[in-house]
Scaffold this motif. Sequence first.
Motif, mmCIF file in Angstrom:
data_model
loop_
_atom_site.group_PDB
_atom_site.id
_atom_site.type_symbol
_atom_site.label_atom_id
_atom_site.label_comp_id
_atom_site.label_asym_id
_atom_site.label_seq_id
_atom_site.Cartn_x
_atom_site.Cartn_y
_atom_site.Cartn_z
ATOM 1 N N THR A 90 0.825 -1.202 0.000
ATOM 2 C CA THR A 90 0.000 0.000 0.000
ATOM 3 C C THR A 90 0.862 1.256 0.000
ATOM 4 O O THR A 90 2.061 1.190 0.275
ATOM 5 C CB THR A 90 -0.937 0.002 1.229
ATOM 6 N N HIS A 91 0.246 2.375 -0.303
ATOM 7 C CA HIS A 91 0.922 3.668 -0.180
ATOM 8 C C HIS A 91 0.619 4.299 1.176
ATOM 9 O O HIS A 91 1.357 5.151 1.636
ATOM 10 C CB HIS A 91 0.502 4.614 -1.306
ATOM 11 N N SER A 92 -0.507 3.879 1.786
ATOM 12 C CA SER A 92 -0.881 4.419 3.089
ATOM 13 C C SER A 92 -1.637 3.359 3.888
ATOM 14 O O SER A 92 -2.388 2.562 3.332
ATOM 15 C CB SER A 92 -1.741 5.670 2.929
ATOM 16 N N VAL A 93 -1.415 3.380 5.181
ATOM 17 C CA VAL A 93 -2.057 2.422 6.073
ATOM 18 C C VAL A 93 -3.481 2.886 6.367
ATOM 19 O O VAL A 93 -3.689 4.053 6.710
ATOM 20 C CB VAL A 93 -1.253 2.292 7.394
ATOM 21 N N PRO A 94 -4.471 1.986 6.220
ATOM 22 C CA PRO A 94 -5.844 2.405 6.498
ATOM 23 C C PRO A 94 -6.039 2.687 7.989
ATOM 24 O O PRO A 94 -5.427 2.041 8.842
ATOM 25 C CB PRO A 94 -6.682 1.201 6.047
ATOM 26 N N ALA A 107 4.491 -0.147 3.042
ATOM 27 C CA ALA A 107 4.464 0.946 2.065
ATOM 28 C C ALA A 107 5.804 1.133 1.353
ATOM 29 O O ALA A 107 5.982 2.110 0.643
ATOM 30 C CB ALA A 107 4.048 2.241 2.766
ATOM 31 N N ASP A 108 6.725 0.201 1.546
ATOM 32 C CA ASP A 108 8.074 0.355 0.984
ATOM 33 C C ASP A 108 8.321 -0.483 -0.261
ATOM 34 O O ASP A 108 9.467 -0.779 -0.582
ATOM 35 C CB ASP A 108 9.116 0.014 2.051
ATOM 36 N N GLY A 109 7.275 -0.908 -0.956
ATOM 37 C CA GLY A 109 7.432 -1.600 -2.220
ATOM 38 C C GLY A 109 7.464 -3.107 -2.129
ATOM 39 O O GLY A 109 7.397 -3.696 -1.038
ATOM 40 N N PRO A 110 7.571 -3.759 -3.307
ATOM 41 C CA PRO A 110 7.484 -5.218 -3.387
ATOM 42 C C PRO A 110 8.542 -5.961 -2.565
ATOM 43 O O PRO A 110 8.218 -6.936 -1.895
ATOM 44 C CB PRO A 110 7.649 -5.504 -4.876
ATOM 45 N N GLN A 111 9.789 -5.538 -2.620
ATOM 46 C CA GLN A 111 10.826 -6.270 -1.891
ATOM 47 C C GLN A 111 10.574 -6.242 -0.389
ATOM 48 O O GLN A 111 10.705 -7.261 0.290
ATOM 49 C CB GLN A 111 12.224 -5.706 -2.198
ATOM 50 N N ALA A 112 10.196 -5.092 0.146
ATOM 51 C CA ALA A 112 9.897 -4.988 1.581
ATOM 52 C C ALA A 112 8.688 -5.854 1.944
ATOM 53 O O ALA A 112 8.677 -6.506 2.990
ATOM 54 C CB ALA A 112 9.666 -3.535 1.973
#
Length: 190
Positions: A90-94, A107-112
């Motif tokens: 996600t870009h932001s936590v609900p 929110a840090d991308g696929p590898q994270a």
Amino acid sequence: MGIVIFDISTSLDGYITAAHQTAEVPMGPGGDAVHDWAFGNDDVNAEYLRTAGASTGAVICGRTTYDTSLPWWGADGPTGEQRKPVVVVTHSVPADAPANGVYRFVADGPQAALDAARQAAGDADVTIMGGADVGRQFLSAGLVDELSLHVAPLLFGSGTRLFGDLEDHVKLTLVECIATPTAVHLRYKV
């Protein structure tokens, strides 16, 4: 350590949802039919689903899949009573995630997201279950070991394309093909 599997259902013409999606009908009118194989009474489909689920230690999904599926999944996630961990890219936590839920938001991308899912899965497999954009991100980053497609005998004509904008060619080797009346299950090594 287990493998990373991108597992998704699609229409024969390559759409994971039908057109005209709304908040009330997130798969588009008639779009749920790509998943009929998983909810019918075909023994081959049931065994396929059971076997795949048994090897999964954690699930990765995108924020759209999370948002549209949460009403059905609830706090337990897509694995129900098994309560396997779900990492949401996600870009932001609900602000309103379910209490005592199985969800972790990255929110840090696929590898994270993969690192978090692997930690949660231990020696079991990590299954990326959707949507199309998240699957493409993981494929493009070279983070997928296997692709598991469930091709439903449907033609949507439009909707959400599964492989619409891949950045590079991805070479696949067929490992398994199982045909049933409601889906052809294809498994490829990447």
